[in-house]
Design a protein around this motif. Sequence first.
Motif, mmCIF file in Angstrom:
data_model
loop_
_atom_site.group_PDB
_atom_site.id
_atom_site.type_symbol
_atom_site.label_atom_id
_atom_site.label_comp_id
_atom_site.label_asym_id
_atom_site.label_seq_id
_atom_site.Cartn_x
_atom_site.Cartn_y
_atom_site.Cartn_z
ATOM 1 N N TYR A 11 0.912 -1.723 6.133
ATOM 2 C CA TYR A 11 -0.443 -1.427 5.733
ATOM 3 C C TYR A 11 -0.237 -0.294 4.960
ATOM 4 O O TYR A 11 0.637 0.706 5.274
ATOM 5 N N ILE A 12 -1.467 0.493 4.325
ATOM 6 C CA ILE A 12 -1.697 1.762 3.397
ATOM 7 C C ILE A 12 -3.172 1.991 4.086
ATOM 8 O O ILE A 12 -3.798 1.394 4.064
ATOM 9 N N GLY A 13 -3.012 3.069 4.672
ATOM 10 C CA GLY A 13 -3.971 4.375 4.979
ATOM 11 C C GLY A 13 -3.965 5.819 4.143
ATOM 12 O O GLY A 13 -3.243 5.504 3.578
ATOM 13 N N LEU A 14 -5.846 5.781 3.656
ATOM 14 C CA LEU A 14 -5.869 7.280 3.370
ATOM 15 C C LEU A 14 -6.283 7.729 4.970
ATOM 16 O O LEU A 14 -7.504 7.657 5.706
ATOM 17 N N THR A 15 -5.780 9.265 5.165
ATOM 18 C CA THR A 15 -6.525 10.519 5.785
ATOM 19 C C THR A 15 -7.310 11.014 5.549
ATOM 20 O O THR A 15 -8.205 11.280 4.443
ATOM 21 N N ILE B 79 -10.442 -9.807 20.322
ATOM 22 C CA ILE B 79 -9.347 -8.631 19.697
ATOM 23 C C ILE B 79 -7.498 -9.644 20.470
ATOM 24 O O ILE B 79 -7.745 -10.925 21.708
ATOM 25 N N VAL B 80 -6.888 -9.710 19.253
ATOM 26 C CA VAL B 80 -5.816 -10.696 19.512
ATOM 27 C C VAL B 80 -4.947 -9.696 19.638
ATOM 28 O O VAL B 80 -3.564 -9.671 19.783
ATOM 29 N N ASP B 81 -4.591 -8.382 18.933
ATOM 30 C CA ASP B 81 -2.889 -7.583 19.459
ATOM 31 C C ASP B 81 -4.065 -6.196 18.726
ATOM 32 O O ASP B 81 -5.068 -6.123 18.849
ATOM 33 N N SER B 82 -3.082 -5.334 19.553
ATOM 34 C CA SER B 82 -3.159 -3.761 18.281
ATOM 35 C C SER B 82 -2.329 -3.400 18.190
ATOM 36 O O SER B 82 -0.910 -3.714 17.976
ATOM 37 N N MET B 83 -2.516 -1.388 17.973
ATOM 38 C CA MET B 83 -1.281 -1.543 16.800
ATOM 39 C C MET B 83 -1.520 -0.316 16.349
ATOM 40 O O MET B 83 -2.713 0.508 16.495
ATOM 41 N N ARG B 84 -0.397 0.667 17.457
ATOM 42 C CA ARG B 84 -0.746 2.124 17.614
ATOM 43 C C ARG B 84 0.073 2.779 16.165
ATOM 44 O O ARG B 84 1.055 2.854 16.375
ATOM 45 N N ILE B 85 -0.993 3.588 15.880
ATOM 46 C CA ILE B 85 0.002 4.156 14.936
ATOM 47 C C ILE B 85 0.173 6.537 15.470
ATOM 48 O O ILE B 85 -0.675 6.722 15.831
ATOM 49 N N ASP B 86 1.037 6.392 15.205
ATOM 50 C CA ASP B 86 1.027 7.825 15.538
ATOM 51 C C ASP B 86 0.865 8.895 14.834
ATOM 52 O O ASP B 86 1.719 9.453 14.060
ATOM 53 N N HIS B 87 -0.598 9.236 14.323
ATOM 54 C CA HIS B 87 -1.417 9.829 13.474
ATOM 55 C C HIS B 87 -2.140 10.493 13.721
ATOM 56 O O HIS B 87 -3.407 9.916 14.734
ATOM 57 N N LEU B 88 -2.734 12.260 13.769
ATOM 58 C CA LEU B 88 -3.743 13.033 14.271
ATOM 59 C C LEU B 88 -4.406 13.335 13.495
ATOM 60 O O LEU B 88 -4.148 13.230 11.922
ATOM 61 N N GLY B 89 -5.588 12.576 13.465
ATOM 62 C CA GLY B 89 -6.655 12.524 13.290
ATOM 63 C C GLY B 89 -6.928 11.087 12.658
ATOM 64 O O GLY B 89 -6.899 10.807 12.983
ATOM 65 N N GLU B 90 -7.977 10.837 11.560
ATOM 66 C CA GLU B 90 -8.393 9.745 10.667
ATOM 67 C C GLU B 90 -7.538 9.358 9.646
ATOM 68 O O GLU B 90 -6.358 10.075 9.360
ATOM 69 N N LEU B 91 -7.334 8.057 9.549
ATOM 70 C CA LEU B 91 -6.693 6.794 9.260
ATOM 71 C C LEU B 91 -7.270 5.628 8.916
ATOM 72 O O LEU B 91 -7.378 5.137 9.709
ATOM 73 N N TRP B 92 -7.647 5.571 7.785
ATOM 74 C CA TRP B 92 -8.469 4.559 7.124
ATOM 75 C C TRP B 92 -7.472 3.812 5.782
ATOM 76 O O TRP B 92 -7.452 3.603 4.700
ATOM 77 N N ILE B 93 -7.144 2.774 7.264
ATOM 78 C CA ILE B 93 -6.345 1.007 6.013
ATOM 79 C C ILE B 93 -7.477 1.217 4.946
ATOM 80 O O ILE B 93 -8.735 0.824 5.078
ATOM 81 N N GLN B 94 -6.949 1.017 3.832
ATOM 82 C CA GLN B 94 -7.334 0.462 2.810
ATOM 83 C C GLN B 94 -6.060 -1.110 2.339
ATOM 84 O O GLN B 94 -7.172 -1.349 1.251
ATOM 85 N N ASP B 95 -5.168 -1.207 2.544
ATOM 86 C CA ASP B 95 -4.445 -2.878 2.186
ATOM 87 C C ASP B 95 -3.867 -3.029 3.134
ATOM 88 O O ASP B 95 -3.439 -2.003 3.408
ATOM 89 N N TYR B 96 -3.031 -4.091 2.344
ATOM 90 C CA TYR B 96 -2.191 -4.663 3.053
ATOM 91 C C TYR B 96 -1.354 -5.591 2.431
ATOM 92 O O TYR B 96 -2.136 -6.231 1.494
ATOM 93 N N ASP B 97 0.094 -5.492 1.785
ATOM 94 C CA ASP B 97 1.281 -5.676 1.247
ATOM 95 C C ASP B 97 1.618 -7.032 1.972
ATOM 96 O O ASP B 97 2.453 -7.161 3.090
ATOM 97 N N SER B 98 1.530 -7.709 1.656
ATOM 98 C CA SER B 98 1.773 -9.603 2.666
ATOM 99 C C SER B 98 3.332 -9.512 1.962
ATOM 100 O O SER B 98 4.143 -10.551 2.029
#
Length: 376
Positions: free
Chosen positions: A59-63, A35-54
């Motif tokens: 990032y885009i996630g589905l809740t 683990i080299v880094d972390s990212m906190r998203i202020d979202h309550l509940g599940e959030l499943w990352i689906q893709d990354y736009d380079s």
Amino acid sequence: MNRLLILLFVLISCFSCSQKNEVSSRTSADLHLEIVDSMRIDHLGELWIQDYDSISKEYIGLTGVDQELVIFDQNGQVTSSFVIPIEGPNSIHGIFSLSFRNGEIQILDSRNGFHFLNRNGIIESNLPLPYAYIFVNNRIHPAFYEVNSKIAYLRPERSDSLKGGSMGGLVKYMYELPIVELYDSLSGSISQTMKSPKTSIYADGNYYFIPFPTVSKQGDLWFLYFMNELKYFVYKEQGADIVLEKTVDLEVNDAILPVGVPFSAAENFSLSDQRPGRIQHLYRYNNKTVVIYSKGISPETILLHQTDQTVELENESYAAVFGENNDLLKNDIPVPEGLVFSRVINENGEILAMKDQDHFGVEEDFVIYYKLKLLN
């Protein structure tokens, strides 16, 4: 004199090869995921990352809420969120595959083909498929790739092919068809490619339930793997076709293998007493392939759990690393516990994995994603 020179040459060659093998072995032994880094998203509940736009570095996630999508940056800052309605104006009925490219969201839905949305969730254009279909899969894939100006995507099942017949007959049909469909949006022609590999267990003549294939494209290489199988298959584009180039075995000696039955017994088949080893995700970066997998749970342990709930069904995750030619460098690499891996790896070679709050026994009003990297 000549004999002495030949002997000296042989000794130097052997010493050189020994040094190379030792260096290669030592380098492979040092491979690990960290683990080299972390990212906190202020979202309550599940959030499943689906893709990354380079391009936008987002990032885009589905809740856990029906068809709610969240876009956020490298710092976890939410830049857009919206719910796509299932009925009515600007609606999409079921998200079965999703990509996020150059600020555009691409979705293949359950009945009407492809939709192209802006980052605020507004549908800007559509590309319907010219037949009725259904998606038989257990995860969301990229919407499509491009091959020779054609759209290439995981083949859905045509509705007509699923009418009537036995379960065994329908699944046998799935085993035999090519994996990828090509759609020429200009001419409207449709063809199929990427023949199912004969080196897979799903080609041994037995029934193992639905194969649930996963495909990804990396340059002109394609990677395929199936549910409950610790192999992946490397394909290469050749003209209009995608052909098998190599079968790669993870070489996990203590994995639990799936048990199939004859197709005549398919109606009585059950996975309730099976937890075979399986590939969870596959990533390609810097000419290396990283595979996250689990070894499975023995039938004896599953049987004990059914009568004694104190017996835990632990199915730990590991990593395997393969070189440029998909030769095994190292497997059984431990990965940090309590992570749910996404399919996303960014341009820095960082794999995104979510902190599993249930595993840690916490309930937080935000979501944590860790960035893991393959290091020597």
